[in-house]
Design a protein around this motif. Structure first.
Motif, short mmCIF file in Angstrom:
data_model
loop_
_atom_site.label_atom_id
_atom_site.label_comp_id
_atom_site.label_asym_id
_atom_site.label_seq_id
_atom_site.Cartn_x
_atom_site.Cartn_y
_atom_site.Cartn_z
N VAL A 46 0.87 -1.18 0.00
CA VAL A 46 0.00 0.00 0.00
C VAL A 46 0.91 1.23 0.00
O VAL A 46 1.77 1.37 0.86
CB VAL A 46 -0.93 0.01 1.22
N ASP A 67 -8.23 9.57 1.33
CA ASP A 67 -9.30 8.65 0.95
C ASP A 67 -8.76 7.49 0.12
O ASP A 67 -9.23 6.35 0.25
CB ASP A 67 -10.39 9.39 0.17
N PHE A 68 -7.78 7.79 -0.74
CA PHE A 68 -7.21 6.73 -1.57
C PHE A 68 -6.33 5.79 -0.74
O PHE A 68 -6.31 4.58 -0.98
CB PHE A 68 -6.41 7.33 -2.72
N ARG A 70 -6.95 5.05 2.33
CA ARG A 70 -7.94 4.22 3.02
C ARG A 70 -8.47 3.13 2.08
O ARG A 70 -8.63 1.97 2.49
CB ARG A 70 -9.08 5.09 3.52
N GLU A 71 -8.74 3.48 0.82
CA GLU A 71 -9.22 2.50 -0.15
C GLU A 71 -8.20 1.39 -0.39
O GLU A 71 -8.56 0.21 -0.50
CB GLU A 71 -9.56 3.20 -1.47
N GLN A 72 -6.93 1.76 -0.47
CA GLN A 72 -5.89 0.74 -0.65
C GLN A 72 -5.85 -0.23 0.53
O GLN A 72 -5.82 -1.45 0.36
CB GLN A 72 -4.52 1.41 -0.78
N ASN A 74 -8.15 -0.90 2.79
CA ASN A 74 -9.36 -1.72 2.89
C ASN A 74 -9.42 -2.76 1.78
O ASN A 74 -9.92 -3.88 2.00
CB ASN A 74 -10.59 -0.83 2.85
N ALA A 75 -8.93 -2.42 0.59
CA ALA A 75 -8.95 -3.37 -0.52
C ALA A 75 -8.14 -4.61 -0.18
O ALA A 75 -8.54 -5.74 -0.50
CB ALA A 75 -8.41 -2.72 -1.79
N ASP A 78 -9.87 -6.43 3.17
CA ASP A 78 -11.20 -7.01 2.91
C ASP A 78 -11.11 -8.35 2.21
O ASP A 78 -12.06 -9.13 2.22
CB ASP A 78 -12.04 -6.06 2.05
N GLU A 98 -4.52 7.82 9.74
CA GLU A 98 -5.28 6.87 8.93
C GLU A 98 -4.74 5.45 9.09
O GLU A 98 -5.51 4.49 9.24
CB GLU A 98 -5.24 7.27 7.46
N TRP A 102 -6.68 2.21 10.78
CA TRP A 102 -6.81 0.94 10.07
C TRP A 102 -6.26 -0.21 10.91
O TRP A 102 -6.85 -1.29 10.96
CB TRP A 102 -6.09 1.02 8.72
#
Length: 291
Positions: A46, A67-68, A70-72, A74-75, A78, A98, A102
């Motif tokens: 990440v 935000d990006f 966070r998306e990385q 979570n991807a 998840d 952040e 996480w």
């Protein structure tokens, strides 16, 4: 936050690096992925910062939107079971916050923090608020791997002048945070190059576990700290024994430094040879096949 009972040892650990980039491949995420693979893990990444750098220095840093980031994060979490996390460059306060949030949500069983705080030039890389947030983060990781200047910054003390002073600082940092500290002797001007695990809370067989090997005389040391921390995360997820992990990683890193000059990468301080053993085996097999 740390739940050591969740660490399930795996022959091929799944290791996530959260760090900055190095387009020349010697440090940051690129070095982490090589280090993880060289030590038997499956590497994931990440990006926390995009860094324009080479073997001669850093030119600029771009921080992707939070935000990006966070998306990385979570991807990955998840979908993939993460056995260990290595954290490298977290360039500013909101990035640190952040990543911390996480960690609280995901609760990976093993976290290694390489606190990137001081440039090779000696300049501080973080503002005071970010430095404090990084100090606070240490309380929530298993292992922290500062070099001598970073260890001093974390304690708000002058840098250690010798190995004994560095070990004393490592004990003070462990005492105040609860984490195990990997004290590194690479920045000290001594004949040997010792590293030591330090924990003052009874998590090791003894307070200080030291491994010393002869110093390799080379200027090609770019990315050594990144590589060491990601290797420790990988091997510990395989062995579950910090002392054994340090001995194994130290031996690998010593050889990677010994073979670094073979790569001939860059005009400054070049990278270490992460895959020296793989190359040696391939060359030996080729020679044997020609006989």
């Amino acid at each position: 936050m740390i739940d050591r009972t969740r660490l399930a040892l795996r022959q091929i650990p799944r290791v996530l690096s959260i760090a900055g980039t190095d387009p020349t491949g010697g440090a940051g995420i690129q070095a982490d992925l090589k280090s993880i693979a060289a030590n038997g893990g499956y590497g994931m990444a990440v990006v926390s910062a995009l860094v324009a750098q080479n073997t001669r220095g850093v030119r600029s840093v771009h921080i992707p939107p939070i935000d990006f980031l966070r998306e990385q994060l979570n991807a990955v979490s998840d979908d993939v079971t993460i056995d260990a996390v290595k954290i490298g460059m977290l360039a500013q306060l909101d990035v640190i916050t952040e990543v911390r949030d996480w960690l609280f949500r995901c609760r990976p069983p093993l976290v290694v923090l390489d606190p990137v705080m001081v440039a090779t030039s000696g300049d501080r890389l973080l503002d005071p608020a970010a430095e404090q947030a990084l100090r606070d983060l240490i309380c929530h990781v298993d292992l922290v791997t500062p070099n001598v200047p970073e260890l001093a910054v974390l304690l708000a003390e002058p840098p250690a002048a010798n190995w004994a002073e560095a070990l004393a600082q490592g004990k003070r940092l462990s005492d105040s945070t609860g984490a195990t500290v990997l004290v590194k002797g690479g920045h000290l001007n001594e004949t040997s190059c010792p590293d030591a695990l330090v924990n003052t809370h009874g998590l090791l067989a003894q307070c200080v576990v030291e491994v010393a090997l002869p110093r390799i005389r080379t200027t090609n040391t770019h990315g050594t700290g990144c590589s060491l921390s990601s290797a420790m995360a990988t091997v510990q997820a395989r062995t579950g024994n910090w002392a054994k992990s340090l001995a194994e990683v130290k031996d690998w890193l010593h050889d990677a430094l010994a073979h670094a000059d073979e790569l001939e990468v860059g005009q400054g301080n070049g990278p270490i040879h992460h895959f020296h053993r793989l190359f040696d085996r391939a060359n030996s097999a080729l020679i044997a096949g020609m006989r």
